[in-house]
Design a protein around this motif. Structure first.
Motif, short mmCIF file in Angstrom:
data_model
loop_
_atom_site.label_atom_id
_atom_site.label_comp_id
_atom_site.label_asym_id
_atom_site.label_seq_id
_atom_site.Cartn_x
_atom_site.Cartn_y
_atom_site.Cartn_z
N MET A 1 0.82 -1.17 -0.10
CA MET A 1 -0.01 0.01 0.03
C MET A 1 0.57 1.32 0.07
N ARG A 2 1.81 1.03 0.98
CA ARG A 2 2.68 2.41 0.82
C ARG A 2 3.37 2.67 -0.55
N ALA A 3 3.66 1.83 -0.97
CA ALA A 3 4.68 1.81 -2.40
C ALA A 3 3.61 2.42 -3.40
N ALA A 4 2.38 1.85 -3.38
CA ALA A 4 1.48 2.48 -4.22
C ALA A 4 1.03 4.01 -4.04
N ALA A 5 1.11 4.44 -2.84
CA ALA A 5 0.81 5.85 -2.46
C ALA A 5 2.12 6.42 -2.96
N HIS A 6 3.29 6.10 -2.85
CA HIS A 6 4.62 6.57 -3.17
C HIS A 6 4.64 6.82 -4.77
N ALA A 7 4.17 5.89 -5.35
CA ALA A 7 4.05 6.12 -7.00
C ALA A 7 2.92 7.17 -7.38
N ASP A 8 1.85 7.24 -6.46
CA ASP A 8 1.01 8.35 -6.76
C ASP A 8 1.71 9.73 -6.61
#
Ligand code: ISL
Length: 588
Positions: free
Chosen positions: A188-195
């Motif tokens: 989840m954190r990685a997905a937020a970082h990508a955004d």
């Protein structure tokens, strides 16, 4: 000796940030809602005020249950605001004018319409199940289903929402339609970082991070201590604010995202919204330079000065002593940890400071708005203005009934109290607090001119009623008046830029001069090399106030319209709601 403590010069410290509330700024296509094209058309105006950075409240795709703080897709734009191309055009248009752009990063929670949440809620076995906080119900003594703990939602009711199809509750600290993300989940954190990277790739210069310190919750989600026995649910902030992994998450965000975009002359700016965490030591852990976390935070206390002890909408009157204490505390504590201040008094989550802490009475309104500008423009930190503050926009009129308020926070509170009191009960006291503090006040359509809908929308029906005072209080009128609040703000910001060492980087010292009224806030600002000093006097009352002036004789007036051009041996008399700055560097 003082010079070695001088803070380093950085663009993000000297920035003057203008907060835009997109729905209420300017409607370019007549649908009653502000939009990105409207914002682009006013960038020259924003620049002319003296701001050099804009912060946009959320513009992402959203069902707007909480005005965009419920994001359904971080990589798309709320349709009525415009398209992705419009957002890119806005960033380009800002940069072409030397304006920087901050986006609102809302990643403590998403909308329940976000694809992540839809997938998470689809089945207990969903690969995204643990991107959110799902828990089994408890059983009450009567055998009935109960939420997993006793936390209250910030917007009223339980912080847990029941999901029938999968038979579990999910945590929702704000609205049921704003499920909290589970930051303990690395994917989840990685997905937020990508955004975040998605927008940095498009040129965004930084982020205001929404509900920043709520991302790490205590892993056991324990019951909160009962602090208010009269209520069914209790504030769980002890367990959800500044939780055990909070600093790890911020450092990771910095390492994985922000630092990667901070090289070759580029430097991403961050300002975190810090709720519930108030003590200097904990705040220092977020902003102390050596910590490598955030550039600055909004500590919130300056917008909470008239909140009641138990709730925002309980009564507690503003007193100047509170502002004095808060200012003195942060002006000292933040430099002491080698951190940096955010200076502000208004945002989209409360009433206007003019109406709450000074006066919007027509007799004093212009003076009071200028006095607050003198305060904000003179203390050390990065300055944030809310759209309309530069013209002295005020709260809704006292004559408006509850039916004019549209924000969910105000409505939920009002309805909850009415339910307890019963239909037909007197709600005057609640309405009084709404009139001061409801978020609607900070969100009223921008008053551009005396034309229809204050020039905010041509033809359209504004999504929120325009304040009744717009014919008297608007940009167009103030543009041609050298005595206007707008003209004064321009002067303040120009002075702040010119004398950045005294104000932006200066050292604050409170003056406690015997015989001075409680309603007068007096302080000095000193440049880091100790040479330049400014004396700032602010009268928060509607009567004339004397200031003895001992030790400041001969200091010359730098800003403000006081009758005295210098501090005389009999001191200075301050008019009602007057703010004035004298200085030691124009002595002859
Ligand atoms: O608005 C408040 C008090 O009136 C705060 O409690 C506020 O909800 C809190 O500071 C978090 O605010 C941010 O996140 C909310 C959103 O509604 C606010 O507009 C935003 O500033 C949820 O995303």
């Amino acid at each position: 000796m003082a010079a070695q403590n001088a803070p380093s010069r950085e663009w993000w410290k000297e920035a003057v940030v203008y907060q835009i509330y997109p729905a209420s700024f300017l409607d370019s296509n007549g649908d009653g809602l502000g939009d990105l094209r409207g914002i682009i058309s006013k960038l020259d105006y924003i620049k002319s005020v003296g701001a050099d950075t804009i912060w946009l409240s959320p513009i992402f795709k959203s069902p707007q249950k909480d005005m965009g703080y419920d994001v359904a897709d971080y990589r798309d734009i709320h349709e009525p605001y415009g398209t992705l191309q419009d957002a890119e055009a806005l960033i380009t248009a800002c940069h072409a004018r030397g304006l920087r752009v901050l986006f609102d990063l809302v990643v403590n929670h998403t909308s329940d319409q976000h694809a992540w949440f839809r997938e998470s809620r689809s089945a207990r076995t969903s690969p995204k199940r643990d991107w959110y906080l799902w828990r089994d119900p408890k059983t009450g003594p009567d055998g009935a289903r109960r939420p997993p703990n006793n936390w209250a939602s910030i917007f009223g009711g339980s912080a847990w929402t029941w999901d029938e199809p999968t038979g579990q509750y999910y945590l929702s600290l704000f609205l049921p339609s704003q499920p909290d993300l589970n930051w303990a989940c690395a994917d989840m954190r990685a997905a937020a970082h990508a955004d975040m990277a998605f927008w940095l790739d498009r040129g965004v210069d930084g982020f205001r991070i929404d509900s920043m310190n709520l991302m790490s919750k205590h892993p056991d989600l324990p019951d909160a201590p009962v602090t208010d026995p009269g209520r069914e649910f209790q504030s769980g902030d002890l367990y959800f604010a500044s939780g055990p992994r909070m600093h790890e998450y911020i450092r990771e965000m910095r390492r994985e995202v922000f630092d990667k975009y901070s090289s070759g002359g580029r430097r991403v700016m961050t300002v975190g919204e810090l709720g519930f965490t108030k003590d200097e030591g904990s705040v220092a852990e977020y902003v102390g330079r050596a910590r490598g976390e955030l550039d600055m935070v909004f500590t919130g206390d300056v917008v909470d000065m008239d909140f009641g002890a138990g709730h925002k909408y309980e009564r507690d009157d503003f007193r100047v002593a509170k502002l004095r204490d808060i200012t003195a505390r942060w002006q000292a504590a933040i430099p002491a940890c080698d951190g940096w201040n955010a200076v502000y008094m208004d945002n989209h989550d409360s009433g206007r400071s003019l109406s709450r802490y000074a006066s919007d009475d027509p007799r004093y309104r212009a003076a009071a708005a200028k006095m607050l500008a003198t305060y904000l423009g003179s203390v050390s930190g990065t300055l944030f203005l809310l759209q309309g503050q530069e013209i002295g926009m005020a709260n809704v009129p006292a004559s408006w009934g509850m039916e004019e308020y549209v924000d969910v926070e105000a409505k939920n509170y009002y309805d909850a109290v009415r339910k307890v009191r019963g239909e037909g009960a007197d709600m005057g006291d609640v309405l009084r607090e709404m009139r001061l503090k409801a978020r609607d006040n900070g969100r009223l359509p921008m008053q551009w001119s005396a034309e229809e809908n204050a020039g905010f929308s041509r033809g359209g029906r504004p999504w929120m009623r325009v304040n009744d005072d717009f014919r008297e209080w608007n940009v167009e009128k103030q543009e041609v008046d050298p005595d206007s609040v707008l003209a004064y703000w321009r002067e303040v910001l120009e002075l702040r830029k010119r004398e950045f060492d005294v104000f932006t980087y200066g050292r604050f010292k409170m003056l406690d001069v015997e015989g001075t009224s409680e309603d007068v806030f007096a302080y000095t600002m000193t440049s880091p090399d100790g040479r330049k000093k400014a004396l700032i006097l602010l009268n928060f009352s509607d009567t004339e106030q004397p200031f003895s002036g001992r030790g400041f004789e001969g200091w010359r007036r730098l800003l403000g319209s006081n009758v005295a051009v210098e501090v005389g041996k009999d001191g200075v008399r301050l008019g009602a709601y007057e703010g004035v700055i004298f200085c030691n560097w124009l002595l002859n």
